[in-house]
Design a protein around this motif. Structure first.
Motif: not given
Length: 399
Positions: A50-51, A115-121, A136-142, A260-265
């Protein structure tokens, strides 16, 4: 089918996503030991992946990468807003026009954000607590994006190393930072309190502030101060641990194709008999071998064809492809970068510079393989490796 050909149907969705993240335990731990006090920090594999994805998304939502036509909007949206986490939260939970004051409604990054949500809902607006995840992303991200954007606009940098040294000051019920502490961190009192509110709302961001890929990216885009700490992060932001160097120096060198898998859920990775991602890889390997076997004139002594696939997905885009592919499989004669569904929309790829014949790789959307639209790409791979096969099949010249 290569997505650059324009034959894919347009994505018709409305909404978007952004960048930094929280945590979600899975598999073995991954330890990004940089310098104390980070030496004891351990990321789970989901956190690590995720990072890496978030480090690229940071570049997109700061206007430093992604679709060129969206970069100007991303680089300025929210500059005039106050650093008030309550305001950010209310806007993100309000109607779409209010959210648009904080972010660009950029459907190009929808696939990547999923994909990012899949690693951390918890990164979506409802933090994975509802059956239907918000787009939409969470408020902390914004909120974090807002601070970074305004710092960069003023030409200011933060010291992540100093922030980590004073990590306790960001904890709930801790005192405010004093003058010298603020100066060391590169924060004003207002910025410090703003970050403290964000971290209190979601403490996991205190961990991701120390992720080597994120630290390295913040330095590269001019937000984090360049020092020994960030330079160490540059070195640690590597895929060397996933490399296959077993073939280096081998006398009987096979012809190697890296898949090479790249950004795969993470849901695509399930290695079960019905695992969709596993089937996609099998389809590609079978198609390449079939195309080779149909060609005339191949010698029975032709070298064997070897496929290399790293054990987990990585993050690749044109700006880092040379470095990442070189770390993963330096002996590869050709590389197929298999992107998650619609992830390519968040990655600006110039066909005149970023893929074969200018590079020894191409990018392929996973859905092109699923729906039998990858024939042209398979032909490209075979055309690229055939001269290598032919050359290695020839007997050595007499000395």
């Amino acid at each position: 089918m290569n997505f650059l050909s324009g034959r894919r149907p347009a994505l018709a969705l409305a909404a978007i996503v952004i960048f930094l993240g929280a945590c979600s335990p899975i598999k073995r731990p991954f330890s990004p030991a940089l310098t104390p006090p980070m030496s004891e920090l351990v990321f789970t594999e989901n956190e690590q992946i995720a990072g890496e994805i978030m480090a690229y998304l940071i570049q997109v939502v700061m206007g430093a990468a992604g679709a060129p036509q969206k970069r100007q909007a991303w680089s300025t949206r929210g500059l005039d807003l106050p650093l008030d986490f309550t305001m950010v939260s209310r806007r993100m939970h309000g109607p779409v026009p209010l959210r648009a004051e904080l972010m660009v409604l950029d459907t190009n990054i929808l696939g990547l954000s999923q994909v990012l949500y899949d690693y951390d809902p918890r990164l979506n607006l409802f933090k994975g607590t509802l059956d239907h995840q918000s787009l939409y992303p969470c408020a902390e991200l914004m909120a974090i994006r807002l601070l970074l954007l305004q710092k960069r606009h003023r030409g200011e940098t933060v010291s992540i190393a100093a922030m980590i040294r004073h990590l306790g000051l960001f904890a709930p019920d801790s005192r405010d930072a004093a003058g010298e502490e603020l100066t060391a961190m590169g924060l004003t009192a207002e910025e410090f309190r703003f970050l403290k509110d964000v971290f209190r709302s979601e403490p996991a961001f205190l961990r991701y502030m120390q992720h080597p890929f994120i630290v390295s990216t913040l330095r590269k885009i001019g937000v984090a101060r360049q020092d020994a700490f960030t330079l160490a992060a540059d070195l640690k932001a590597s895929y060397d641990q996933l490399s296959d160097r077993s073939l280096n120096g081998a006398e009987d060198q096979p012809v190697t194709v890296a898949l090479v898998p790249a950004m795969i859920p993470v849901s695509e990775e399930a290695e079960s008999p019905s695992g969709d991602y596993v089937q996609v890889l099998k389809t590609i390997r079978t198609a390449i071998n079939r195309e080779l076997n149909q060609l005339q004139g191949l010698s029975a002594t032709a070298p064997r064809l070897f496929f290399f696939t790293p054990e987990r997905p990585v993050t690749i885009y044109p700006e880092n492809a040379d470095r990442v592919i070189g770390q993963l499989c330096p002996t590869a004669d050709f590389t197929v970068v298999l992107l998650g569904k619609n992830v390519y929309r968040a990655v600006f790829i110039d066909p005149d510079t970023d893929i074969y014949p200018h590079k020894k790789w191409l990018y392929l959307d996973v859905d092109d393989v699923r729906y039998g639209q990858a024939d042209a790409d398979i032909e490209t791979v075979v055309r690229a490796i055939l001269p290598v096969i032919t050359a290695r099949a020839m007997p050595p010249s007499p000395s």
